[in-house]
Design an enzyme around this catalytic site. Structure first.
Site, PDB file in Angstrom:
ATOM      1  CB  THR A   6      -0.856   0.049   1.280  1.00 60.77           C
ATOM      2  OG1 THR A   6       0.017   0.258   2.407  1.00 60.77           O
ATOM      3  CG2 THR A   6      -1.653  -1.238   1.469  1.00 60.77           C
TER       4      THR A   6
ATOM      5  CD  GLU B 286      -4.512   0.780   5.075  1.00 60.82           C
ATOM      6  OE1 GLU B 286      -4.040   1.889   5.401  1.00 60.82           O
ATOM      7  OE2 GLU B 286      -4.293   0.246   3.970  1.00 60.82           O
TER       8      GLU B 286
ATOM      9  CB  THR C 146      -2.083  -0.671  18.838  1.00 60.69           C
ATOM     10  OG1 THR C 146      -2.033   0.632  19.398  1.00 60.69           O
ATOM     11  CG2 THR C 146      -3.548  -0.961  18.508  1.00 60.69           C
ATOM     12  CG  ASP C 147      -0.648   2.002  23.371  1.00 59.09           C
ATOM     13  OD1 ASP C 147      -1.051   2.266  22.223  1.00 59.09           O
ATOM     14  OD2 ASP C 147       0.142   2.753  23.991  1.00 59.09           O
ATOM     15  CD  GLU C 148      -3.848   4.445  18.824  1.00 59.73           C
ATOM     16  OE1 GLU C 148      -4.968   4.606  18.311  1.00 59.73           O
ATOM     17  OE2 GLU C 148      -2.853   5.103  18.502  1.00 59.73           O
TER      18      GLU C 148
ATOM     19  CE1 TYR D 274      -4.037   0.727  13.689  1.00 59.75           C
ATOM     20  CE2 TYR D 274      -3.995   2.018  15.727  1.00 59.75           C
ATOM     21  CZ  TYR D 274      -3.438   1.047  14.904  1.00 59.75           C
ATOM     22  OH  TYR D 274      -2.291   0.394  15.280  1.00 59.75           O
TER      23      TYR D 274
ATOM     24  CE  LYS E 157      -3.401  -3.769  15.120  1.00 62.08           C
ATOM     25  NZ  LYS E 157      -2.584  -4.581  14.141  1.00 62.08           N
TER      26      LYS E 157
HETATM   27  P1  NAD Z   1       2.870   0.652   8.448  1.00 62.46           P
HETATM   28  O1  NAD Z   1       1.633   1.357   8.021  1.00 62.46           O
HETATM   29  O2  NAD Z   1       4.170   1.357   8.382  1.00 62.46           O
HETATM   30  O3  NAD Z   1       3.036  -0.699   7.607  1.00 62.46           O
HETATM   31  C1  NAD Z   1       1.963  -1.536   7.318  1.00 62.46           C
HETATM   32  C2  NAD Z   1       2.385  -2.501   6.227  1.00 62.46           C
HETATM   33  O4  NAD Z   1       1.291  -3.394   5.964  1.00 62.46           O
HETATM   34  C3  NAD Z   1       2.719  -1.815   4.898  1.00 62.46           C
HETATM   35  O5  NAD Z   1       3.913  -2.348   4.373  1.00 62.46           O
HETATM   36  C4  NAD Z   1       1.526  -2.152   4.004  1.00 62.46           C
HETATM   37  O6  NAD Z   1       1.853  -2.227   2.628  1.00 62.46           O
HETATM   38  C5  NAD Z   1       1.108  -3.512   4.562  1.00 62.46           C
HETATM   39  N1  NAD Z   1      -0.301  -3.819   4.287  1.00 62.46           N
HETATM   40  C6  NAD Z   1      -1.371  -3.022   4.498  1.00 62.46           C
HETATM   41  N2  NAD Z   1      -2.488  -3.630   4.091  1.00 62.46           N
HETATM   42  C7  NAD Z   1      -2.122  -4.867   3.645  1.00 62.46           C
HETATM   43  C8  NAD Z   1      -2.840  -5.968   3.102  1.00 62.46           C
HETATM   44  N3  NAD Z   1      -4.166  -5.939   2.951  1.00 62.46           N
HETATM   45  N4  NAD Z   1      -2.154  -7.075   2.743  1.00 62.46           N
HETATM   46  C9  NAD Z   1      -0.792  -7.120   2.894  1.00 62.46           C
HETATM   47  N5  NAD Z   1      -0.071  -6.097   3.370  1.00 62.46           N
HETATM   48  C10 NAD Z   1      -0.732  -4.979   3.753  1.00 62.46           C
HETATM   49  O7  NAD Z   1       2.560   0.139   9.926  1.00 62.46           O
HETATM   50  P2  NAD Z   1       3.528   0.014  11.180  1.00 62.46           P
HETATM   51  O8  NAD Z   1       3.567   1.311  11.887  1.00 62.46           O
HETATM   52  O9  NAD Z   1       4.777  -0.646  10.768  1.00 62.46           O
HETATM   53  O10 NAD Z   1       2.669  -0.984  12.096  1.00 62.46           O
HETATM   54  C11 NAD Z   1       2.792  -2.389  11.953  1.00 62.46           C
HETATM   55  C12 NAD Z   1       1.857  -3.090  12.920  1.00 62.46           C
HETATM   56  O11 NAD Z   1       2.185  -2.717  14.260  1.00 62.46           O
HETATM   57  C13 NAD Z   1       0.389  -2.734  12.743  1.00 62.46           C
HETATM   58  O12 NAD Z   1      -0.357  -3.892  12.941  1.00 62.46           O
HETATM   59  C14 NAD Z   1       0.118  -1.712  13.832  1.00 62.46           C
HETATM   60  O13 NAD Z   1      -1.227  -1.772  14.240  1.00 62.46           O
HETATM   61  C15 NAD Z   1       1.038  -2.214  14.926  1.00 62.46           C
HETATM   62  N6  NAD Z   1       1.524  -1.182  15.854  1.00 62.46           N
HETATM   63  C16 NAD Z   1       2.114  -0.052  15.384  1.00 62.46           C
HETATM   64  C17 NAD Z   1       2.625   0.878  16.271  1.00 62.46           C
HETATM   65  C18 NAD Z   1       3.297   2.139  15.796  1.00 62.46           C
HETATM   66  O14 NAD Z   1       3.601   2.997  16.614  1.00 62.46           O
HETATM   67  N7  NAD Z   1       3.580   2.294  14.524  1.00 62.46           N
HETATM   68  C19 NAD Z   1       2.504   0.648  17.651  1.00 62.46           C
HETATM   69  C20 NAD Z   1       1.871  -0.518  18.095  1.00 62.46           C
HETATM   70  C21 NAD Z   1       1.407  -1.431  17.182  1.00 62.46           C
HETATM   71  O1  DAU Z   2      -0.097   3.844  20.439  1.00 64.04           O
HETATM   72  C1  DAU Z   2       0.259   3.022  19.369  1.00 64.04           C
HETATM   73  C2  DAU Z   2      -0.171   3.676  18.072  1.00 64.04           C
HETATM   74  O2  DAU Z   2       0.719   4.759  17.848  1.00 64.04           O
HETATM   75  C3  DAU Z   2      -0.154   2.721  16.891  1.00 64.04           C
HETATM   76  O3  DAU Z   2      -1.087   1.713  17.093  1.00 64.04           O
HETATM   77  C4  DAU Z   2      -0.477   3.465  15.593  1.00 64.04           C
HETATM   78  O4  DAU Z   2      -0.358   2.584  14.480  1.00 64.04           O
HETATM   79  C5  DAU Z   2       0.508   4.595  15.434  1.00 64.04           C
HETATM   80  O5  DAU Z   2       0.200   5.369  14.283  1.00 64.04           O
HETATM   81  C6  DAU Z   2       0.500   5.500  16.664  1.00 64.04           C
HETATM   82  O6  DAU Z   2      -0.767   6.193  16.768  1.00 64.04           O
HETATM   83  P1  DAU Z   2      -0.841   7.731  17.183  1.00 64.04           P
HETATM   84  O7  DAU Z   2      -2.109   8.298  16.698  1.00 64.04           O
HETATM   85  O8  DAU Z   2      -0.511   7.886  18.623  1.00 64.04           O
HETATM   86  O9  DAU Z   2       0.418   8.267  16.334  1.00 64.04           O
HETATM   87  P2  DAU Z   2       0.634   9.607  15.517  1.00 64.04           P
HETATM   88  O10 DAU Z   2       2.083   9.654  15.155  1.00 64.04           O
HETATM   89  O11 DAU Z   2      -0.351   9.788  14.423  1.00 64.04           O
HETATM   90  O12 DAU Z   2       0.362  10.746  16.607  1.00 64.04           O
HETATM   91  C7  DAU Z   2       1.086  10.813  17.822  1.00 64.04           C
HETATM   92  C8  DAU Z   2       0.486  11.942  18.638  1.00 64.04           C
HETATM   93  O13 DAU Z   2       0.803  13.188  17.993  1.00 64.04           O
HETATM   94  C9  DAU Z   2      -1.019  11.910  18.730  1.00 64.04           C
HETATM   95  O14 DAU Z   2      -1.424  12.372  20.006  1.00 64.04           O
HETATM   96  C10 DAU Z   2      -1.491  12.871  17.659  1.00 64.04           C
HETATM   97  C11 DAU Z   2      -0.372  13.891  17.615  1.00 64.04           C
HETATM   98  N1  DAU Z   2      -0.103  14.505  16.296  1.00 64.04           N
HETATM   99  C12 DAU Z   2       0.036  13.673  15.230  1.00 64.04           C
HETATM  100  C13 DAU Z   2       0.304  14.195  13.978  1.00 64.04           C
HETATM  101  C14 DAU Z   2       0.458  13.296  12.771  1.00 64.04           C
HETATM  102  C15 DAU Z   2       0.035  15.871  16.190  1.00 64.04           C
HETATM  103  O15 DAU Z   2      -0.088  16.615  17.167  1.00 64.04           O
HETATM  104  N2  DAU Z   2       0.323  16.388  14.946  1.00 64.04           N
HETATM  105  C16 DAU Z   2       0.459  15.605  13.830  1.00 64.04           C
HETATM  106  O16 DAU Z   2       0.702  16.146  12.725  1.00 64.04           O
END
Ligand code: NAD
Ligand code: DAU
Length: 376
Positions: A56, A107, A152-154, A177, A181
């Site tokens: 994606t 996503e 996720t913790d969300e 989201y 999850k």
């Molecule tokens: P990301 O958005 O960077 O990556 C997601 C990946 O999944 C991408 O490579 C995308 O191409 C792939 N993907 C999406 N839809 C797909 C589908 N239908 N089939 C196959 N591949 C698909 O996400 P991330 O930040 O690396 O998060 C990875 C996982 O960890 C997620 O499950 C997210 O919920 C979880 N998570 C993320 C965070 C965070 O802070 N980023 C924290 C806690 C948990």
């Molecule tokens: O807690 C785990 C989650 O953390 C994961 O499950 C999600 O995949 C990951 O995207 C992340 O979610 P958040 O919504 O916390 O992350 P984000 O980076 O979007 O935002 C972090 C904080 O900053 C949130 O309180 C919103 C704020 N923010 C975010 C953006 C993009 C801003 O203030 N300005 C911004 O432009």
């Protein structure tokens, strides 16, 4: 059935697992690509990885070119595939004799889920369901395998000033989201309970580090500072997140794969809470130092903007269980992690430019075409 599950628990307890042929879903994304790199750097890991990713907007195979070069078609295989495609996913389990799944694909951006929840329902819920079904059909009653679901913790909702999320905290997801999850977590636990599928779940706090798509707060702020663009802080900026360096998340997932108990959920977190505004100010100061500017130079770019609808106020994780039961510790931590991360985005101009210009999409089109593609 409870007795059967009990059997799986007791056979599993205290035993070191050696998974050989692991599907990593979403391995071209932020955490997935860091996890694959982490595994190949790890002398303990001798197996093979099949990266299953739909590519994606968030999936970028450039994240793993170095791994592809060294291990491609030997111990690393890339499969461009939608996890919702049942027949193809099932075929992969058989083709690679898969004995482990680490399920990252999702996503993942809360803001996008607010403006268009459809893809979140499809990938996060139906995609997880589909993977579970494939695992159940192919693995049947095997218990030398593991399906690890990364969450996720969300899912736990939002905290007030005090308190923490524990593994036992009731689910209370509040964005599309988070709800998607939460739904996938419930499905995983239901498959473990009903069918005895060997599963584990982890719920982690906010990750940061290299290769994160710059829609997320940390890389967005770094890139905007580099371009001297405004730094959009939502609402009053006092929302709190717990930040963990991505490699420290990877090491936790690796420990769960090796010795996590089937049926268990593990919280993973940085024990590192920051108000958004304080974190952005810290990053401004660090950027000023790196660029040789006055301490407050970048702070003038901070702009308070309209809040995210339903913006959760505070997340904070209690991760005593994984520390106690599996001996996990953060190795990098926040001070080193944040410095490394800022320098990484500043120094990796090619990666940053390919994302900003969208050229990485052209590269995907050229190398992978619009169709699903398999490595061998
Ligand atoms: P990301 O958005 O960077 O990556 C997601 C990946 O999944 C991408 O490579 C995308 O191409 C792939 N993907 C999406 N839809 C797909 C589908 N239908 N089939 C196959 N591949 C698909 O996400 P991330 O930040 O690396 O998060 C990875 C996982 O960890 C997620 O499950 C997210 O919920 C979880 N998570 C993320 C965070 C965070 O802070 N980023 C924290 C806690 C948990
Ligand atoms: O807690 C785990 C989650 O953390 C994961 O499950 C999600 O995949 C990951 O995207 C992340 O979610 P958040 O919504 O916390 O992350 P984000 O980076 O979007 O935002 C972090 C904080 O900053 C949130 O309180 C919103 C704020 N923010 C975010 C953006 C993009 C801003 O203030 N300005 C911004 O432009």
């Amino acid at each position: 059935m409870a007795g059967f599950i009990g059997g799986v628990f007791s056979r599993d307890k205290g035993r070191m697992r050696t998974l050989q042929n692991i599907i990593v879903t979403g391995g071209a994304g932020f955490i997935g690509s860091n996890f694959i790199r982490f595994l190949f750097r790890n002398k303990d890991f001798k197996g093979m990885i099949v990266n299953v990713d739909k590519l994606t907007y968030a999936g970028n195979p450039l994240n793993l070119v170095d791994i592809e070069e060294v291990y491609g078609n030997k111990r690393y295989f890339f499969e461009k595939m939608d996890i919702c495609n049942h027949a193809k996913i099932k075929e992969l389990f058989k083709k690679y004799s898969v004995d482990g799944v680490v399920h990252f694909a999702a996503e993942s951006h809360v803001d996008r889920s607010i403006f268009g929840p459809g893809d979140f329902i499809n990938t996060n819920i139906l995609g997880t369901f589909n993977l579970l079904e494939a695992a159940r059909e192919v693995w049947k009653d095997r218990n030398d395998v593991l399906f690890h679901h990364v969450s996720t913790d969300e899912v736990f909702g939002s905290l007030g000033k005090d308190g923490f999320f524990y593994e036992t905290t009731a689910y209370d997801p509040r964005s599309p989201y988070a709800a998607s999850k939460a739904s996938s977590d419930h499905l995983v636990n239901a498959y473990r309970h009903t069918y005895g599928l060997p599963c584990t779940v982890s719920n982690c706090s906010n990750n940061y580090g290299p290769y994160q798509f710059p829609e997320k707060m940390m890389p967005l702020m770094i890139l905007n500072m580099m371009d001297e663009k405004r730094l959009p802080v939502y609402g009053d900026g006092k929302n709190i997140r717990d930040w963990l360096f991505v490699e420290d998340h990877c090491s936790a997932v690796w420990l769960i794969l090796k010795k996590g108990s089937v049926g268990e959920t593990y919280n993973i977190g940085g024990e590192n809470e920051w108000q958004n505004i304080e974190l952005v100010e810290l990053m401004c100061e660090k950027m000023a130092q790196i660029k040789g500017k006055d301490k407050d130079y970048f702070k003038k770019l901070i702009t308070f903007v309209k809040d995210r609808p339903g913006h959760d106020r505070r997340y904070a994780i209690n991760c005593d269980k994984i520390k106690r039961d599996l001996g996990w510790r953060q190795e990098v931590g926040f001070d080193r992690g944040i410095d490394f991360t800022m320098h990484w985005y500043i120094n990796n101009k090619e990666w940053v430019e390919s994302i900003k210009s969208g050229d990485y999409r052209k590269w995907i089109e050229l190398n992978y075409g619009g169709r699903e593609r398999t490595s061998r």
